[in-house]
Design an enzyme around this catalytic site. Sequence first.
Site, mmCIF file in Angstrom:
data_model
loop_
_atom_site.group_PDB
_atom_site.id
_atom_site.type_symbol
_atom_site.label_atom_id
_atom_site.label_comp_id
_atom_site.label_asym_id
_atom_site.label_seq_id
_atom_site.Cartn_x
_atom_site.Cartn_y
_atom_site.Cartn_z
ATOM 1 N N GLU A 108 6.265 -5.576 47.642
ATOM 2 C CA GLU A 108 5.578 -5.451 48.922
ATOM 3 C C GLU A 108 4.415 -6.426 48.916
ATOM 4 O OE1 GLU A 108 5.466 -1.621 51.356
ATOM 5 O OE2 GLU A 108 3.696 -1.614 50.090
ATOM 6 N N ASN A 113 0.719 -14.039 52.977
ATOM 7 C CA ASN A 113 0.436 -14.502 51.619
ATOM 8 C C ASN A 113 1.398 -15.646 51.295
ATOM 9 O OD1 ASN A 113 0.096 -14.887 48.862
ATOM 10 N ND2 ASN A 113 -0.101 -12.703 48.418
ATOM 11 N N TYR A 119 8.668 -16.263 46.630
ATOM 12 C CA TYR A 119 9.625 -15.157 46.637
ATOM 13 C C TYR A 119 10.906 -15.530 47.389
ATOM 14 C CZ TYR A 119 5.644 -12.342 45.067
ATOM 15 O OH TYR A 119 4.582 -11.843 44.353
HETATM 16 C C1 LIG Z 1 1.779 -16.505 44.007
HETATM 17 C C2 LIG Z 1 1.472 -17.122 42.657
HETATM 18 C C3 LIG Z 1 1.747 -16.107 41.555
HETATM 19 C C4 LIG Z 1 2.422 -18.337 42.467
HETATM 20 O O1 LIG Z 1 2.273 -18.830 41.128
HETATM 21 P P1 LIG Z 1 2.653 -20.334 40.742
HETATM 22 O O2 LIG Z 1 2.703 -20.403 39.258
HETATM 23 O O3 LIG Z 1 1.750 -21.300 41.424
HETATM 24 O O4 LIG Z 1 4.129 -20.488 41.353
HETATM 25 P P2 LIG Z 1 5.208 -21.612 40.941
HETATM 26 O O5 LIG Z 1 4.517 -22.847 40.429
HETATM 27 O O6 LIG Z 1 6.221 -20.996 40.041
HETATM 28 O O7 LIG Z 1 5.871 -21.920 42.363
HETATM 29 C C5 LIG Z 1 7.271 -22.162 42.467
HETATM 30 C C6 LIG Z 1 7.567 -22.556 43.899
HETATM 31 O O8 LIG Z 1 7.146 -21.510 44.808
HETATM 32 C C7 LIG Z 1 6.608 -22.115 46.002
HETATM 33 N N1 LIG Z 1 5.172 -21.833 46.072
HETATM 34 C C8 LIG Z 1 4.382 -21.252 45.137
HETATM 35 N N2 LIG Z 1 3.113 -21.149 45.592
HETATM 36 C C9 LIG Z 1 3.093 -21.662 46.833
HETATM 37 C C10 LIG Z 1 2.075 -21.837 47.818
HETATM 38 N N3 LIG Z 1 0.806 -21.425 47.608
HETATM 39 N N4 LIG Z 1 2.400 -22.428 48.982
HETATM 40 C C11 LIG Z 1 3.661 -22.850 49.220
HETATM 41 N N5 LIG Z 1 4.692 -22.709 48.326
HETATM 42 C C12 LIG Z 1 4.396 -22.112 47.149
HETATM 43 C C13 LIG Z 1 6.867 -23.610 45.871
HETATM 44 O O9 LIG Z 1 8.159 -23.869 46.399
HETATM 45 C C14 LIG Z 1 6.846 -23.794 44.363
HETATM 46 O O10 LIG Z 1 7.555 -24.930 43.934
HETATM 47 P P3 LIG Z 1 6.833 -26.394 43.990
HETATM 48 O O11 LIG Z 1 5.475 -26.240 43.347
HETATM 49 O O12 LIG Z 1 7.768 -27.267 43.208
HETATM 50 O O13 LIG Z 1 6.723 -26.765 45.455
HETATM 51 C C15 LIG Z 1 0.007 -17.638 42.574
HETATM 52 O O14 LIG Z 1 -0.237 -18.481 43.696
HETATM 53 C C16 LIG Z 1 -1.026 -16.515 42.587
HETATM 54 O O15 LIG Z 1 -1.399 -16.013 41.537
HETATM 55 N N6 LIG Z 1 -1.527 -16.144 43.785
HETATM 56 C C17 LIG Z 1 -2.613 -15.142 43.905
HETATM 57 C C18 LIG Z 1 -2.126 -13.751 43.585
HETATM 58 C C19 LIG Z 1 -1.047 -13.300 44.557
HETATM 59 O O16 LIG Z 1 -1.196 -13.369 45.768
HETATM 60 N N7 LIG Z 1 0.081 -12.797 43.995
HETATM 61 C C20 LIG Z 1 1.212 -12.357 44.774
HETATM 62 C C21 LIG Z 1 1.045 -10.962 45.301
HETATM 63 S S1 LIG Z 1 0.895 -9.747 44.011
#
Ligand SMILES: CC(C)(COP(=O)(O)OP(=O)(O)OC[C@H]1O[C@@H](n2cnc3c(N)ncnc32)[C@H](O)[C@@H]1OP(=O)(O)O)[C@@H](O)C(=O)NCCC(=O)NCCS
Length: 160
Positions: A108, A113, A119
């Site tokens: 959820e 976000n 996802y």
């Molecule tokens: C969401 C989160 C965990 C993603 O972690 P991350 O290590 O940066 O993700 P990845 O590098 O594995 O991303 C893989 C792909 O997902 C997509 N993606 C990830 N973050 C993105 C963003 N902020 N905007 C757009 N696309 C995104 C992209 O397609 C990315 O591939 P690319 O970098 O080659 O374009 C991180 O941004 C985070 O910690 N956010 C704050 C906490 C949060 O909101 N968590 C989720 C709810 S609990």
Amino acid sequence: MFDDLDRIMDVMAAAFDPAWGEAWSRRQVDDALAIGNCHYRLVSPQGQPVDEGEKAAGFSLSRTGYEEEELLLLGVKPEYRRLGLGRTLLDTLRDDAASRGAQRLLLEMRKGNPAEFLYSGFGFYPIGERKDYYRLPNGERIDAITFACNICNAIATGLH
Ligand SMILES: CC(C)(COP(=O)(O)OP(=O)(O)OC[C@H]1O[C@@H](n2cnc3c(N)ncnc32)[C@H](O)[C@@H]1OP(=O)(O)O)[C@@H](O)C(=O)NCCC(=O)NCCS
């Protein structure tokens, strides 16, 4: 020396913007893990399991249900984002959940976000919305979206 709860809370403090009020307290994480149906994974900056004494770059926390696994929290420190660590944590979650008997993953998320891009790219699809479900620290309300991911489909279509 960091233990795993320290490592989780170290990432929690860096990854979750206080404006959204989504970070869990140490007590909440500790209680969840004590129940026995919650699981976590840590990832190093290199996308590997974390060595003893090393801090983590990211973590996942999930809860096992009947043939389902719910992702409760996923966080990566800002300086390690867009390196594939979030995706690595989801890959590991899928494999762990499958080994625990899950048919699908659930999560959820607050509407808007950017984690949604991660996802949806992984194979999650929206299955429901809850209007005004989250209340932000400033009192504002935000809808929640529930997502599911069929583990068989994710594996069969090679989405990892
Ligand atoms: C969401 C989160 C965990 C993603 O972690 P991350 O290590 O940066 O993700 P990845 O590098 O594995 O991303 C893989 C792909 O997902 C997509 N993606 C990830 N973050 C993105 C963003 N902020 N905007 C757009 N696309 C995104 C992209 O397609 C990315 O591939 P690319 O970098 O080659 O374009 C991180 O941004 C985070 O910690 N956010 C704050 C906490 C949060 O909101 N968590 C989720 C709810 S609990």
